[in-house]
Motif scaffolding. Structure first.
Motif, mmCIF file in Angstrom:
data_model
loop_
_atom_site.group_PDB
_atom_site.id
_atom_site.type_symbol
_atom_site.label_atom_id
_atom_site.label_comp_id
_atom_site.label_asym_id
_atom_site.label_seq_id
_atom_site.Cartn_x
_atom_site.Cartn_y
_atom_site.Cartn_z
ATOM 1 N N LEU A 134 0.867 -1.180 0.000
ATOM 2 C CA LEU A 134 0.000 0.000 0.000
ATOM 3 C C LEU A 134 0.901 1.226 0.000
ATOM 4 C CD1 LEU A 134 -2.477 -1.100 2.811
ATOM 5 C CD2 LEU A 134 -2.861 -1.212 0.366
ATOM 6 N N THR A 135 0.698 2.094 -0.969
ATOM 7 C CA THR A 135 1.467 3.330 -1.007
ATOM 8 C C THR A 135 0.518 4.498 -1.204
ATOM 9 O OG1 THR A 135 1.862 3.158 -3.392
ATOM 10 C CG2 THR A 135 3.548 2.235 -1.945
ATOM 11 N N ILE A 136 0.961 5.646 -0.725
ATOM 12 C CA ILE A 136 0.173 6.864 -0.876
ATOM 13 C C ILE A 136 1.154 8.011 -1.102
ATOM 14 C CG2 ILE A 136 0.099 7.223 1.618
ATOM 15 C CD1 ILE A 136 -2.717 8.414 1.247
ATOM 16 N N GLU A 137 0.806 8.890 -2.038
ATOM 17 C CA GLU A 137 1.701 10.003 -2.349
ATOM 18 C C GLU A 137 0.936 11.145 -3.010
ATOM 19 O OE1 GLU A 137 4.593 9.001 -5.394
ATOM 20 O OE2 GLU A 137 3.154 7.670 -6.369
ATOM 21 N N ASN A 138 1.489 12.325 -2.880
ATOM 22 C CA ASN A 138 0.976 13.490 -3.595
ATOM 23 C C ASN A 138 1.495 13.421 -5.027
ATOM 24 O OD1 ASN A 138 -0.182 14.632 -1.264
ATOM 25 N ND2 ASN A 138 1.707 15.688 -0.734
ATOM 26 N N ILE A 139 0.614 13.677 -5.993
ATOM 27 C CA ILE A 139 1.068 13.778 -7.379
ATOM 28 C C ILE A 139 0.436 15.019 -8.005
ATOM 29 C CG2 ILE A 139 1.426 11.291 -7.694
ATOM 30 C CD1 ILE A 139 -1.139 11.326 -9.436
ATOM 31 N N LEU A 140 1.158 15.602 -8.928
ATOM 32 C CA LEU A 140 0.657 16.769 -9.641
ATOM 33 C C LEU A 140 0.477 16.379 -11.102
ATOM 34 C CD1 LEU A 140 -0.151 19.669 -9.190
ATOM 35 C CD2 LEU A 140 2.174 20.358 -9.680
ATOM 36 N N VAL A 141 -0.751 16.376 -11.569
ATOM 37 C CA VAL A 141 -1.029 16.030 -12.964
ATOM 38 C C VAL A 141 -0.862 17.294 -13.792
ATOM 39 C CG1 VAL A 141 -2.831 15.277 -14.565
ATOM 40 C CG2 VAL A 141 -2.570 14.138 -12.359
ATOM 41 N N GLU A 143 -0.245 19.153 -17.875
ATOM 42 C CA GLU A 143 -0.893 19.108 -19.190
ATOM 43 C C GLU A 143 -0.347 17.989 -20.061
ATOM 44 O OE1 GLU A 143 -1.670 22.690 -21.309
ATOM 45 O OE2 GLU A 143 -1.959 23.827 -19.467
ATOM 46 N N ALA A 144 0.940 17.687 -19.945
ATOM 47 C CA ALA A 144 1.520 16.597 -20.730
ATOM 48 C C ALA A 144 0.832 15.275 -20.390
ATOM 49 C CB ALA A 144 3.026 16.504 -20.467
ATOM 50 N N TYR A 145 0.558 15.056 -19.121
ATOM 51 C CA TYR A 145 -0.112 13.826 -18.692
ATOM 52 C C TYR A 145 -1.540 13.775 -19.224
ATOM 53 C CZ TYR A 145 -1.729 10.061 -15.630
ATOM 54 O OH TYR A 145 -2.245 8.892 -15.153
ATOM 55 N N THR A 146 -2.221 14.917 -19.252
ATOM 56 C CA THR A 146 -3.611 14.938 -19.725
ATOM 57 C C THR A 146 -3.698 14.684 -21.232
ATOM 58 O OG1 THR A 146 -3.655 17.343 -20.045
ATOM 59 C CG2 THR A 146 -4.382 16.494 -17.899
ATOM 60 N N ARG A 147 -2.624 14.949 -21.968
ATOM 61 C CA ARG A 147 -2.632 14.658 -23.403
ATOM 62 C C ARG A 147 -2.551 13.150 -23.648
ATOM 63 N NH1 ARG A 147 0.170 19.671 -23.658
ATOM 64 N NH2 ARG A 147 2.214 18.714 -23.416
ATOM 65 N N ILE A 148 -1.918 12.427 -22.727
ATOM 66 C CA ILE A 148 -1.796 10.969 -22.857
ATOM 67 C C ILE A 148 -3.029 10.280 -22.279
ATOM 68 C CG2 ILE A 148 -0.422 8.969 -22.142
ATOM 69 C CD1 ILE A 148 1.978 10.919 -21.948
ATOM 70 N N ASN A 149 -3.576 10.844 -21.203
ATOM 71 C CA ASN A 149 -4.738 10.287 -20.508
ATOM 72 C C ASN A 149 -5.883 11.289 -20.632
ATOM 73 O OD1 ASN A 149 -3.455 7.844 -19.048
ATOM 74 N ND2 ASN A 149 -2.057 9.548 -18.666
ATOM 75 N N LEU A 150 -6.723 11.086 -21.615
ATOM 76 C CA LEU A 150 -7.719 12.088 -21.997
ATOM 77 C C LEU A 150 -8.725 12.430 -20.902
ATOM 78 C CD1 LEU A 150 -8.396 10.953 -25.662
ATOM 79 C CD2 LEU A 150 -6.849 12.747 -24.837
ATOM 80 N N GLU A 151 -8.992 11.509 -19.983
ATOM 81 C CA GLU A 151 -9.976 11.799 -18.934
ATOM 82 C C GLU A 151 -9.355 12.485 -17.719
ATOM 83 O OE1 GLU A 151 -12.571 8.555 -17.983
ATOM 84 O OE2 GLU A 151 -12.721 7.956 -20.076
ATOM 85 N N ALA A 152 -8.045 12.622 -17.697
ATOM 86 C CA ALA A 152 -7.368 13.263 -16.563
ATOM 87 C C ALA A 152 -7.535 14.774 -16.635
ATOM 88 C CB ALA A 152 -5.886 12.902 -16.568
ATOM 89 N N ARG A 153 -7.483 15.396 -15.467
ATOM 90 C CA ARG A 153 -7.551 16.859 -15.380
ATOM 91 C C ARG A 153 -6.307 17.363 -14.664
ATOM 92 N NH1 ARG A 153 -13.459 17.463 -12.882
ATOM 93 N NH2 ARG A 153 -14.567 16.268 -14.446
ATOM 94 N N VAL A 154 -5.823 18.494 -15.087
ATOM 95 C CA VAL A 154 -4.656 19.114 -14.454
ATOM 96 C C VAL A 154 -4.993 19.451 -13.010
ATOM 97 C CG1 VAL A 154 -3.163 21.161 -14.470
ATOM 98 C CG2 VAL A 154 -3.771 20.061 -16.623
#
Length: 168
Positions: A134-141, A143-154
């Motif tokens: 089990l891991t937990i972490e802060n991540i910042l999405v 715009e580059a990530y949203t171009r690869i994963n269309l349903e993701a939001r910045v």
């Protein structure tokens, strides 16, 4: 139907919760391990009561109650339940960072239920033992990530990962 089941379930949970709360008062010489197990029963009964509320809200067509939540505390509770109830052949590796994680807006009962379901599924996939991580972490999405994963939001997110070495 859902209301009737919820009512019956509540009737089952009430004596469990009451007994878990009264036994330490009636038996003051219980050892620390027994007290810890009673606390687990009490906490689980309270979670069950929260699930009853969810069922009733679902029956009425309502959503869960979202509140600002520190997921680290919730994950710590899940880890404690796993350590006390899962077979010893399953090694638990919990990476819960010391630094503050971002707060999320979530229904604590629903999130707890999802995490427990994922962990129980992992346990069932490892009948002869294995590793549950089990891991937990802060991540910042970004715009580059949203171009690869269309349903993701910045934006800022808290990511929880449940992984196991079982089949599937």
């Amino acid at each position: 139907l859902a209301s009737g089941i919820a009512h019956d379930f509540n009737n089952i949970l009430t004596p469990i919760l009451t007994t878990a709360q009264l036994l330490p008062l009636k038996l003051p010489n219980l050892d620390a391990r027994s007290l810890k197990m009673l606390k687990l029963v009490e906490d689980s009964a309270k979670r069950g009561a929260e699930l009853v509320k969810q069922i009733l809200a679902f029956a009425r067509g309502g959503d869960g109650k979202r509140i600002p939540l520190q997921v680290k505390h919730l994950l710590s509770e899940v880890v404690e339940v796993i350590r006390q109830t899962f077979p010893k052949a399953i090694e638990l590796c919990a990476d819960i960072p010391g630094q503050e994680l971002w707060t999320v807006s979530a229904d604590a009962t629903q999130l707890h239920q999802v995490l427990m379901n994922l962990c129980v599924n992992a346990r069932d996939a490892m009948p002869n033992g294995g590793l549950l991580s089990l891991t937990i972490e802060n991540i910042l999405v970004d715009e580059a990530y949203t171009r690869i994963n269309l349903e993701a939001r910045v934006g800022p997110y808290v990511a929880i990962t449940v992984a196991d070495t079982g089949m599937g």
